[in-house]
Design a protein around this motif. Structure first.
Motif, mmCIF file in Angstrom:
data_model
loop_
_atom_site.group_PDB
_atom_site.id
_atom_site.type_symbol
_atom_site.label_atom_id
_atom_site.label_comp_id
_atom_site.label_asym_id
_atom_site.label_seq_id
_atom_site.Cartn_x
_atom_site.Cartn_y
_atom_site.Cartn_z
ATOM 1 N N TRP A 86 0.828 -1.204 0.000
ATOM 2 C CA TRP A 86 0.000 0.000 0.000
ATOM 3 C C TRP A 86 0.865 1.257 0.000
ATOM 4 O O TRP A 86 0.472 2.285 -0.570
ATOM 5 N N SER B 205 0.329 3.885 -2.985
ATOM 6 C CA SER B 205 -0.080 5.266 -2.710
ATOM 7 C C SER B 205 0.652 6.256 -3.602
ATOM 8 O O SER B 205 0.041 7.175 -4.164
ATOM 9 N N PHE C 260 -6.050 6.228 0.440
ATOM 10 C CA PHE C 260 -4.913 5.351 0.745
ATOM 11 C C PHE C 260 -3.786 6.125 1.419
ATOM 12 O O PHE C 260 -3.068 5.592 2.275
ATOM 13 N N VAL D 138 -7.320 -3.893 3.968
ATOM 14 C CA VAL D 138 -8.461 -3.163 3.399
ATOM 15 C C VAL D 138 -9.572 -4.166 3.121
ATOM 16 O O VAL D 138 -9.547 -4.870 2.112
ATOM 17 N N PHE E 230 -4.859 6.440 4.887
ATOM 18 C CA PHE E 230 -4.773 5.089 5.431
ATOM 19 C C PHE E 230 -3.353 4.793 5.895
ATOM 20 O O PHE E 230 -3.135 4.254 6.985
ATOM 21 N N GLN E 231 -2.352 5.165 5.080
ATOM 22 C CA GLN E 231 -0.957 4.941 5.426
ATOM 23 C C GLN E 231 -0.515 5.783 6.615
ATOM 24 O O GLN E 231 0.367 5.395 7.359
#
Length: 422
Positions: free
Chosen positions: A315, A319, A356, A377, A359-360
């Motif tokens: 991820w 990204s 994303f 996810v 999210f990171q």
């Protein structure tokens, strides 16, 4: 719309858009409820923080857009100001949700095992500095680094800052809408002059506080780490996702017969801004990553090392691909920025891509390790995203119905905007 310049027609929110936005909200509520009921409390809190912060930032982008247009005395954007005005009107709702999530995440606790293998009572969010006794000298859980930051990172001052910043943004930005609607009724330059002065004040306050807001809400999840670039990195994400969301809503309104005076030239400008600030976001991403790497500061490299663990590394690279390479290739050509279909695709990519990105920022410091990268996810993430997206769409489109007209018809630069050509 019946004629090209029929500025008096109001937006009517109904049909499929209303139905689907309500369905999305229900999906989100069900996903969040199931997250708590199935024991995924920590993960659900992380997703709530992610989406509450995301929707608050997108709403703030509307206020920033208005302020920039007034300060620069831009004419091209006058015809589309009602969309960022709608963002401003709904800002209190995601802001309140964010405050509730932060307070609940800080006050609700559970037992975790820290990095030293000790069991500690910690909140679901901000566990590093919010855990019991981490600043109490002599305690077995004492953390000298956190104790050194306790003058800034303590619950009272932390909540005062978050609430204070959001209250200031809401109160100041709502004046943009007030002055614009007054301008429709009274004409003249008085309200425009007030908006210009307000924009100068707003940008100074916003510029100094938005990095601290990002430090508090997101960076303090991993309070051992610090980056002076992090605030501006978050600002770049806020701005480009706000632009993408505004553009997507404008495209939708045009497809429904509204905003007929908005041309491909206006959309081209929005595409240029999205392209430029996607590159700016990438510059900050690269600088923050590279400088930390070659400086070889252990307490800073730990942040990125965690994101190179197997469950996050795919991820991490995804990204940068979706937030840089994709907008770069999709929006580079002039003709692409003038194609409604391509521009709409780019907007969707940017909106999902920066999910994303957030999210990171949030998950590695909040949620315990996942089994595999693809399990990071799943239905909780997707359902929460759908729910907040539905809520945002419903609120914005409903806010647009409150305006007597979809154009600020007495804006001094409206005619310039109507004849905008590039």
């Amino acid at each position: 719309m019946k004629t090209h310049n029929n500025f008096d027609e109001q937006f009517e929110f109904g049909g499929k858009a209303r139905t689907w936005s309500l369905v999305a909200i229900v999906i989100g509520v069900v996903a969040i409820a199931l997250g708590f009921l199935t024991g995924n409390v920590e993960r659900t809190f992380a997703n709530l923080l992610l989406m509450a912060y995301y929707t608050t930032c997108v709403s703030l982008a509307g206020a920033f857009f208005c302020a920039v247009q007034y300060v620069t005395q831009s004419g091209w954007s006058a015809a589309i100001l009602r969309v960022p005005h709608a963002f401003i009107r709904i800002l209190p709702i995601p802001a309140i949700i964010l405050i509730v999530v932060v307070v609940a995440g800080l006050t609700m606790t559970h037992t975790i095992t820290n990095h030293e293998g000790q069991e500690v009572v910690a909140p679901y969010l901000y566990k590093i500095w919010g855990a019991h006794d981490v600043t109490k000298e002599g305690s077995e859980h004492f953390d000298a680094l956190i104790a050194g930051k306790s003058g800034f990172l303590n619950i009272g001052f932390f909540l005062a800052r978050v609430v204070g910043f959001l209250a200031a943004y809401i109160l100041l930005s709502r004046l943009f809408v007030k002055y614009s609607t007054n301008e429709d009724e009274l004409a003249g330059m008085s309200n425009y002059d007030k908006s210009f002065k307000l924009a100068c004040v707003f940008l100074v306050i916003f510029g100094f506080t938005i990095p601290v807001f990002a430090f508090d809400v997101i960076m303090s999840l991993e309070a051992h780490w610090f980056s002076t670039m992090f605030g501006w990195y978050n600002f770049a994400a806020l701005w480009v996702t706000g632009l993408a969301t505004m553009t997507l809503i404008i495209i939708y309104l045009r497809s429904q017969g509204y905003l007929s005076w908005v041309t491909q030239d206006h959309l081209h400008n929005l595409g240029q801004l999205m392209f430029g600030f996607s590159v700016f976001w990438t510059y900050l991403w690269f600088a923050q990553f590279l400088l930390t790497w070659y400086a070889n500061i252990p307490e800073e490299t730990a942040y990125f090392y965690k994101r190179w663990e197997p469950e996050f590394k795919p991820w991490f690279w995804f990204s940068i691909v979706i937030n840089f390479l994709t907008p770069l290739l999709v929006l580079m050509a002039r003709d692409f920025k003038r194609s409604t279909a391509i521009l709409k695709t780019a907007c969707i990519i940017i909106i999902c891509g920066h999910w994303f990105d957030y999210f990171q920022m949030i998950m590695p410091g909040t949620v315990e390790h996942y089994h595999e990268w693809y399990s990071a996810v799943l239905w909780i993430e997707v359902g929460t995203f759908i729910g907040f997206a539905g809520m945002f769409a419903f609120l914005v489109l409903n806010a647009l119905t409150k305006f007597k007209a979809l154009a600020p018809k007495n804006h001094p630069f409206l005619q310039e905007s109507l004849h905008h050509h590039i």
